[in-house]
Design an enzyme around this catalytic site. Structure first.
Site, mmCIF file in Angstrom:
data_model
loop_
_atom_site.group_PDB
_atom_site.id
_atom_site.type_symbol
_atom_site.label_atom_id
_atom_site.label_comp_id
_atom_site.label_asym_id
_atom_site.label_seq_id
_atom_site.Cartn_x
_atom_site.Cartn_y
_atom_site.Cartn_z
ATOM 1 C CB ALA A 267 -0.945 0.014 1.206
ATOM 2 C CB CYS A 388 4.265 2.269 -11.729
ATOM 3 S SG CYS A 388 5.609 1.761 -10.630
#
Length: 451
Positions: A267, A388
């Site tokens: 997270a 990403c």
């Protein structure tokens, strides 16, 4: 204009980064915090030269090889970084006089104990100044991929990888985007009334920032030219969070409903977990986990600032089964560690650290994480898998592997996407590319666990 003090700080940053002990964005931010007493222009100079020297390193070294008798790889580390930062200023900073760059570099060589090399430093730099209009780069037509590598300062293997995955034309657009001056994207709290949003953005403009609404989401805003996000009005009050739009789209696509239990297993720094909490509006629960206290401290800091009381923050290794989490998640957010090719524009040294071999190695870690955390889903629960990066092995191929191994199925995300992304998102997965889309390079897939 910055004096020797600023240049010496840049030199120390580059020397520290040469050890690969920390990523550039983190180190530069820490150094600027340390020298917070410097005026804004000096800090802007330090940031620009540090970041620019890193992002243009391959091109700078190519130039140095033409004008230095000593190959770059054989230079003393301090002299190498001093020449790199000076060549960056000569080639890419029109407002800094070339003579001043040369003089300050010579002074700095002497100050740092390299007096015998002052003449060498001066000679190389003054030759670059004299012949900078005559520099010969690889021919764009004859050696296109070498041209891309040198002129966009990207390792040759990575140029080949991007060309193979997306074609030469899109590869160049991506490389151009890497070198663009990045805006910071923020997520305004959706509970803010429209008049409060407009007042906040106007306050940022009055403080000297360039502020534009993002085309994809009504609560996403791009900010350029601010003295620092923490200094903006509303930051301390939790009125907004720093978060890329690609990350926001993951939460939009998840279809979070009131009362859901959301588990985010990787997270930090908490963008998606806290966005999910905002969607729950005080109902349900968000459990935000990461592997170390260093990472969870960042989540906790943002949780308190954004006043998200129904978020639990826990230190957990995503590779290790947590019995308390088994079978509880309506929505599972799995933003796995990845090669990071999509955020090179923000972390330029990624392109020098990642290797062709590491692209394959990271896949094994991703599979280990998925194999463990898939157990946390309820039947019919939703997993949002994301990275990403722009590497099919970590993205499309991984999505296929998850579906095959764990009985998952892709679910259309079209309902949550801006119009231009709907067709692609209908497949249940989506690859965003810098320069092609106004976001980081990012991949997301929406997967349902069959009952």
């Amino acid at each position: 204009m910055a004096q020797t003090g600023g240049r010496e700080i840049v030199l120390d940053i580059l020397l520290e980064l040469s050890k690969q002990s920390e990523y550039s964005n983190i180190l530069i931010a820490a150094v600027l915090d340390k020298y917070d007493y410097l005026d804004g222009r000096e800090k802007a100079f330090i940031k620009r030269v540090s970041e620019g020297t890193i992002e243009r390193r391959i091109q700078i070294d190519y130039v140095l090889e033409q004008f230095s008798k000593v190959p770059v790889r054989k230079m003393k580390p301090l002299i190498r970084e001093l020449l790199r930062m000076s060549v960056y200023q000569i080639l890419f900073m029109d407002k800094v006089p070339d003579a001043a760059v040369c003089n300050e570099a010579v002074k700095l060589a002497k100050k740092r104990g390299f007096q015998p090399l002052q003449g060498y430093v001066n000679g190389v730099l003054r030759t670059v100044v004299r012949k900078k209009e005559e520099i010969v780069y690889p021919d764009r037509l004859q050696t296109y991929r070498e041209y891309l590598s040198v002129c966009y300062s990207t390792p040759a293997w990575l140029v080949e990888h991007l060309c193979a995955a997306y074609g030469e034309e899109q590869c160049e657009i991506i490389l151009q985007a890497y070198l663009g001056r990045e805006a910071v994207t923020v997520r305004l709290q959706e509970t803010l009334e429209e008049k409060d949003k407009q007042r906040l953005m106007e306050a940022w403009r009055q403080a000297g920032a360039e502020v534009t609404a993002h085309p994809y989401l009504p609560y996403a805003v791009e900010v350029r030219g601010s003295d620092g996000i923490r200094s903006l009005e509303g930051y301390a009050q939790g009125m907004f969070a720093v978060q890329d739009v690609s990350s926001m789209l993951v939460v939009e696509a998840a279809g979070i409903r009131p009362g859901d239990i959301v588990v985010d297993v990787c997270a930090a720094p908490g963008g998606k977990a806290l966005h999910a909490a905002a969607k729950l509006a005080g109902t349900g629960r968000v459990i935000a986990c990461d592997v170390s206290e260093h990472k969870t401290d960042r989540i906790e800091e943002n949780r308190r600032r954004l006043r998200m009381d129904h978020v639990s923050v826990m230190v957990r290794d995503a590779r290790v089964r947590d019995e308390e989490l088994v079978g509880i998640a309506d929505v599972l957010l799995v933003d796995v560690p990845c090669s990071g090719l999509g955020v090179i524009g923000k972390k330029q040294d990624i392109k020098y650290r990642v290797t062709k071999e590491s692209l394959t190695e990271i896949v094994e870690l991703q599979k280990e994480i998925v194999t463990n955390v898939v157990q946390y889903l309820k039947p019919e629960g939703i997993m949002m898998y994301s990275t990403c990066t722009m590497n099919p092995q970590e993205n499309e191929e991984m999505t296929g592997w998850i579906c095959q191994e764990y009985g998952m199925e892709t679910v259309s995300m079209a309902h949550a996407m801006p119009e231009e992304l709907c067709e692609m998102a209908a497949r249940g997965y989506l690859q965003l590319l810098p320069g092609i889309h106004p976001t980081d390079g990012f991949f997301m897939a929406k997967l349902r666990k069959r009952g």
